[in-house]
Design an enzyme around this catalytic site. Structure first.
Site, short mmCIF file in Angstrom:
data_model
loop_
_atom_site.label_atom_id
_atom_site.label_comp_id
_atom_site.label_asym_id
_atom_site.label_seq_id
_atom_site.Cartn_x
_atom_site.Cartn_y
_atom_site.Cartn_z
N ARG A 262 4.00 -8.05 -17.86
CA ARG A 262 4.91 -7.56 -16.83
C ARG A 262 5.68 -8.73 -16.23
O ARG A 262 5.12 -9.80 -15.97
CB ARG A 262 4.14 -6.83 -15.73
CG ARG A 262 3.48 -5.55 -16.22
CD ARG A 262 2.76 -4.82 -15.12
NE ARG A 262 2.02 -3.69 -15.67
CZ ARG A 262 1.18 -2.93 -14.97
NH1 ARG A 262 0.97 -3.18 -13.69
NH2 ARG A 262 0.53 -1.94 -15.55
N ARG A 277 -1.89 -11.51 -9.79
CA ARG A 277 -0.63 -10.93 -10.24
C ARG A 277 -0.02 -11.86 -11.29
O ARG A 277 0.62 -12.86 -10.96
CB ARG A 277 0.33 -10.75 -9.05
CG ARG A 277 1.49 -9.81 -9.33
CD ARG A 277 2.37 -9.67 -8.10
NE ARG A 277 1.66 -9.08 -6.99
CZ ARG A 277 1.55 -7.76 -6.78
NH1 ARG A 277 2.10 -6.92 -7.63
NH2 ARG A 277 0.89 -7.30 -5.74
N GLU A 349 -6.25 -3.54 -5.14
CA GLU A 349 -6.26 -2.53 -6.20
C GLU A 349 -6.82 -3.09 -7.50
O GLU A 349 -6.46 -4.19 -7.94
CB GLU A 349 -4.84 -2.04 -6.45
CG GLU A 349 -4.74 -1.02 -7.58
CD GLU A 349 -3.38 -0.98 -8.25
OE1 GLU A 349 -3.34 -0.63 -9.44
OE2 GLU A 349 -2.39 -1.31 -7.57
N SER A 352 -5.72 2.36 -10.94
CA SER A 352 -4.84 3.41 -10.43
C SER A 352 -4.94 4.59 -11.38
O SER A 352 -4.67 4.44 -12.57
CB SER A 352 -3.41 2.88 -10.36
OG SER A 352 -2.57 3.77 -9.67
N ARG A 395 -8.78 -8.54 -12.80
CA ARG A 395 -9.16 -8.30 -11.40
C ARG A 395 -10.66 -8.03 -11.27
O ARG A 395 -11.26 -8.35 -10.24
CB ARG A 395 -8.32 -7.15 -10.83
CG ARG A 395 -6.85 -7.52 -10.69
CD ARG A 395 -6.07 -6.60 -9.80
NE ARG A 395 -4.71 -7.12 -9.60
CZ ARG A 395 -3.88 -6.72 -8.67
NH1 ARG A 395 -4.25 -5.76 -7.82
NH2 ARG A 395 -2.67 -7.23 -8.54
#
Length: 431
Positions: A262, A277, A349, A352, A395
């Site tokens: 990403r 991130r 987070e 999801s 994560r």
């Protein structure tokens, strides 16, 4: 993608649903475009019928050896070609405009989704476990990793730039162990079929799951028609693209452990330190393909499968229901799992889980044929799609490091991972 018939039949309801996402009313403008499309189709049909009738008269005139009339009729047929071409172009233009407008609109939220502008309006659904108490000040994962000399951001920056990391030694093995552990749980206990999908996909594949066209700037393009996947949701969901499945094959449940890529275009200045991130990360993705009648229950099941991983690692977390202003573009309803990070003293987070209804299925033309034709008729229906992280491996590594850190800077390996680590119980600094 939305059904134009629903927008036509319930314009006020459609606008109200999008209004909950903070968008202006658009139904009437969409209907107007569709009216132009229908008008062009009707005009073309009239012209075609007129041409066919004239062509028939040409044949009759020739049969009667009335060459003068035949030539006059043929000239009239030829004159219709230009009008027919204009009608065809008007139809194509209206279809293209309608498709463009519909493709840019997000999914409509389910009634039970809380309203709100951003993450501040998310609602806590439930909490698992308690925060670990430390007799020392817990450090963040990048502090631990650098002190262990097994997490190297400086070298990664030389190789690739910012938002990359080089993991070494037992931390590299721990990340691999976490991914394999998650995949084993989902395939051996939760009923998912393991898939090893391509990491490069076409434009149409990205469009099917709604990464394109709206989120083009968030993706890594490698050629004119190839993209690195931002999540395995993209290839896994598209496995049923342009297929009509028998209902007896549903639900389909797929799991994949893949790298993801990403650009993080909208994250400038956020989480610039550490692994939270990154441009490249590893994730276990779960995708379900179901009928409309079972998708709500499948959503709850998907959430429980993602939670099972964190429970096995004895990580403290909470589940929140995202509000209308915070949930994803393709989602009807989303649960986020937020794991507690002691070093940050914050929930972040880690998964999801979303139900998308038939929003993606319409973009992919993914359907099934119902067994009960008396109730649903003989035609095929669109499937419902769901996706969720099961979970983000990087994560999870952060959460394990921060939760199970020790005062001397070492990290205790959770019991569930030790068999994947060759029996290693503690990760210590490389000497």
């Amino acid at each position: 993608m939305h059904d134009i018939r629903i927008i036509r039949d319930n314009s006020e309801g459609f606008d109200a649903a999008l209004g909950r996402r903070g968008l202006p009313a658009v139904a009437q403008s969409i209907v107007a475009i569709d009216e132009r499309r229908k008008s062009a189709i009707a005009s073309l049909q009239v012209l075609q019928e007129k041409r066919n009738a004239l062509s028939k008269e040409v044949g009759q005139a020739k049969a009667a050896r009335d060459e003068e009339r035949a030539q006059a009729l043929m000239a009239e047929v030829a004159s219709l070609k230009e009008a027919m071409q204009e009608a065809e172009e008007a139809q194509k233009a209206a279809i293209a405009e309608l498709d463009e407008v519909l493709a840019a609109l997000p999914n409509t939220p389910l009634a039970e989704v809380p309203d709100g502008p951003d993450e501040s309006a998310n609602v806590v659904h439930h909490v698992f476990g308690t925060r670990r108490e430390f007799d020392f000040a817990p450090r963040q994962h990048f502090e631990l990793g650098e002190e262990l000399r097994q997490m190297d951001f400086e070298t990664a920056a030389k190789l690739s730039g910012s938002r990359f990391v080089v993991l070494k030694g037992h931390l590299a093995r721990l990340e691999r162990a976490i991914g394999q552990f998650m995949l084993d749980i989902h395939t051996q206990h939760n009923g998912y079929t393991e898939v090893n999908p391509p990491l490069l996909v076409h434009d149409d594949t990205m469009f099917g799951t709604a990464q394109l066209p709206k989120f083009r700037d968030d993706q890594f393009a490698v050629s004119d028609d190839k993209w690195l996947i931002p999540t395995a949701e993209v290839p896994l969901t598209n496995l049923v693209r342009e297929i009509i499945l028998p209902e007896g094959e549903l639900p389909l449940r797929f799991a994949a452990l893949t790298p993801c890529f990403r650009r993080e275009a909208g994250a400038a200045g956020r989480d610039t330190r550490g692994m939270l991130r990154q441009h490249q990360f590893t994730k276990v993705e779960l995708v379900s393909i179901t009928t409309p009648e079972t998708s709500r229950d499948e959503h709850e099941r998907l959430l429980s499968c993602a939670e099972a991983v964190l429970k096995a690692l004895d990580l403290h977390y909470r589940v929140v229901t995202l509000c209308t202003g915070d949930m994803g573009f393709a989602s009807q309803k989303t649960y986020d799992i937020e794991v507690w990070l002691p070093g940050q003293q914050a929930y972040r987070e880690i998964s999801s889980c979303s139900v998308c209804g038939d929003f993606q299925a319409r973009r992919m033309n993914a359907r099934y044929r119902p067994d009960d034709e008396k109730t649903f008729g003989k035609g095929a229906r669109f499937v419902h799609t769901l996706n969720g992280s099961g979970t983000a491996v990087g994560r999870a590594l952060i959460a394990v490091m921060e939760t199970w850190q020790n005062g001397d800077g070492s990290v205790t390996v959770p019991d569930a991972l030790r068999s994947y680590m060759g029996g290693i119980e503690r990760i210590e600094a490389i000497s």
